[in-house]
Scaffold this motif. Structure first.
Motif, mmCIF file in Angstrom:
data_model
loop_
_atom_site.group_PDB
_atom_site.id
_atom_site.type_symbol
_atom_site.label_atom_id
_atom_site.label_comp_id
_atom_site.label_asym_id
_atom_site.label_seq_id
_atom_site.Cartn_x
_atom_site.Cartn_y
_atom_site.Cartn_z
ATOM 1 N N LEU A 261 -2.697 9.962 3.770
ATOM 2 C CA LEU A 261 -1.936 10.755 4.733
ATOM 3 C C LEU A 261 -1.333 11.983 4.068
ATOM 4 C CD1 LEU A 261 -0.824 11.104 7.590
ATOM 5 C CD2 LEU A 261 1.125 9.672 6.942
ATOM 6 N N ASN A 262 -0.751 11.802 2.895
ATOM 7 C CA ASN A 262 -0.177 12.908 2.131
ATOM 8 C C ASN A 262 -1.271 13.901 1.739
ATOM 9 O OD1 ASN A 262 1.479 14.521 0.585
ATOM 10 N ND2 ASN A 262 2.139 12.908 -0.801
ATOM 11 N N PHE A 263 -2.427 13.380 1.358
ATOM 12 C CA PHE A 263 -3.565 14.208 0.969
ATOM 13 C C PHE A 263 -4.009 15.095 2.137
ATOM 14 C CE2 PHE A 263 -8.220 14.694 0.464
ATOM 15 C CZ PHE A 263 -8.267 15.303 -0.786
ATOM 16 N N ILE A 264 -4.112 14.496 3.325
ATOM 17 C CA ILE A 264 -4.537 15.241 4.514
ATOM 18 C C ILE A 264 -3.511 16.313 4.875
ATOM 19 C CG2 ILE A 264 -4.860 15.035 7.023
ATOM 20 C CD1 ILE A 264 -6.252 12.366 6.504
ATOM 21 N N LEU A 265 -2.224 15.961 4.826
ATOM 22 C CA LEU A 265 -1.178 16.923 5.183
ATOM 23 C C LEU A 265 -1.162 18.114 4.229
ATOM 24 C CD1 LEU A 265 1.771 14.533 6.162
ATOM 25 C CD2 LEU A 265 0.356 15.915 7.692
ATOM 26 N N GLY A 267 -3.724 19.220 2.536
ATOM 27 C CA GLY A 267 -4.921 19.996 2.838
ATOM 28 C C GLY A 267 -4.732 20.860 4.070
ATOM 29 N N LEU A 268 -4.093 20.294 5.092
ATOM 30 C CA LEU A 268 -3.816 21.054 6.324
ATOM 31 C C LEU A 268 -2.938 22.265 6.039
ATOM 32 C CD1 LEU A 268 -3.178 18.321 9.047
ATOM 33 C CD2 LEU A 268 -4.783 20.225 9.240
ATOM 34 N N LEU A 346 -4.886 26.031 -10.851
ATOM 35 C CA LEU A 346 -5.397 25.940 -9.482
ATOM 36 C C LEU A 346 -4.883 24.661 -8.826
ATOM 37 C CD1 LEU A 346 -7.207 27.618 -7.635
ATOM 38 C CD2 LEU A 346 -9.163 26.362 -8.481
ATOM 39 N N THR A 347 -3.661 24.719 -8.285
ATOM 40 C CA THR A 347 -2.999 23.540 -7.732
ATOM 41 C C THR A 347 -2.451 23.834 -6.337
ATOM 42 O OG1 THR A 347 -0.853 24.160 -8.677
ATOM 43 C CG2 THR A 347 -2.302 22.807 -10.046
ATOM 44 N N PHE A 348 -1.971 22.779 -5.700
ATOM 45 C CA PHE A 348 -1.374 22.900 -4.367
ATOM 46 C C PHE A 348 -0.186 23.852 -4.371
ATOM 47 C CE2 PHE A 348 1.976 21.221 -1.492
ATOM 48 C CZ PHE A 348 1.373 21.511 -0.271
#
Length: 376
Positions: A261-265, A267-268, A346-348
């Motif tokens: 869930l955290n990964f998807i958020l 990415g969004l 290259l990070t979030f």
């Protein structure tokens, strides 16, 4: 912002024929992807069993070529290793046929640990040790969380959502959204309705901000609705899945795990920000070229070219400051892109900062130019 103008612009954007077609294609893509995943899933179930049976057969053939009474110590070690793996594979096939995924996975771990030991002792050759280590770490994480590994092409609700977003978070999805929402300002400049809006007393900044806001809202709505559709369809077909499913993250060489869930958020957030930046770039090109077609083409070409160039390893040292690098949002979040390009920046978090800076600069330049633009 003029509320009535905003509502009018939103309805106008949504009602354009080409936008209705694009939205329909995107929704059809969800159904098409689900059908493909269902088909692949059915084949995967058979393939897994076939792979185990083939491994057992290969081991039996290999064992039959080694004399059981050999005095060669090396051959004895190989024979012992084969017999041990054969027992594991035979048990594993039984576990798999019984639907016992935990024991099947535990057997995978035991086999990989033996394989890794062989690599380290130079008695087995094949995969790089770090690849096997990551596979073991991920399998152990599944067992620790008591979560069954998803199939290669998953159909469970939240897993299918990730599969759909993985397709959307790409140059294909970016291009679809830019073609959908990007030409709002360009169309008015090219067809001259902007002159009428200015004559009605709307300031140029009001026009820019309203069109930008309407385009962003439509884009967000399309992403949210299509994502919700993917989630609901997957859930109806095969259940919801686990929101805390572990996703392996490579953080400057260190292995970490992030909940799905955290990964998807994350990415969004990145993909929405890079799409907004693309929209801002297209507005800038619209003012400079007075052409919807040219502005759309330039934006798409620039984004696709830079995204592909960085993905193939070019410009690796500066990839983190190129905003279109972040189109492949999931590859940024899981560390795949930073590992491939050998760029630990290259990070979030870097992506958030870079996209905010570039978006602010592009908006400032666009708002300055539109105030000085002579709309003939």
């Amino acid at each position: 912002m003029n509320k009535h103008f905003f509502i009018f612009e939103l309805i106008n954007l949504k009602s354009r024929k080409k936008n209705l077609i694009i939205i329909s294609i995107l929704f059809a893509l969800v159904f098409g992807l689900l059908a493909i995943n269902l088909w692949i899933n059915n084949k995967d179930q058979l393939n897994k069993a076939n792979e185990l049976e083939y491994a057992i057969e290969s081991l039996e053939n290999a064992i039959s070529t080694i004399p059981s009474d050999t005095d060669n110590e090396s051959l004895k070690a190989v024979l012992s290793s084969y017999e041990e793996e054969l027992k594991l594979r035979t048990d594993q096939l039984q576990y798999y046929n019984d639907g016992d995924w935990r024991s099947t996975l535990a057997a995978d771990i035991e086999i990989d640990e033996g394989f890794l030991e062989g690599i380290q002792n130079n008695t087995v050759f094949g995969e790089a040790p770090d690849v096997v280590e990551k596979r073991i770490a991920l399998a152990n994480e599944y067992l620790t969380r008591d979560i069954q590994p998803m199939n290669q092409e998953p159909i469970e609700g939240i897993y299918f959502l990730k599969s759909f977003l993985n397709l959307l978070f790409s140059v294909i999805g970016f291009s679809i959204l830019i073609f959908l929402i990007g030409d709002s300002l360009a169309y008015d400049i090219e067809q001259r309705p902007i002159k009428l809006l200015i004559a009605q007393g709307l300031s140029r900044l009001t026009i820019l901000n309203t069109k930008l806001s309407a385009a962003i809202l439509l884009g967000l709505s399309v992403i949210i609705v299509s994502s919700t559709l993917a989630l609901l369809l997957g859930t109806l077909v095969s259940g919801f899945g686990s929101y805390d499913y572990p996703i392996m993250i490579s953080n400057n060489g260190n292995i970490e795990f992030l909940d799905l869930l955290n990964f998807i958020l994350r990415g969004l957030i990145i993909f929405i920000m890079v799409t907004i930046f693309g929209l801002l770039v297209m507005n800038l090109f619209s003012i400079l070229t007075n052409s919807s077609t040219i502005a759309t083409s330039l934006t798409a070409i620039l984004a696709i070219t830079l995204s592909i160039i960085t993905s193939f390893g070019y410009l690796e040292t500066v990839a983190h400051i190129i905003p279109f690098t972040y189109i492949n949002a999931f590859s940024v979040i899981d560390g795949t892109l930073s590992t491939t390009l050998k760029n630990g920046n290259l990070t979030f978090s870097t992506g958030i900062v870079i996209l905010l800076i570039y978006s602010a600069l592009t908006y400032t330049l666009t708002s300055t130019l539109i105030k000085r633009k002579d709309f003939i």
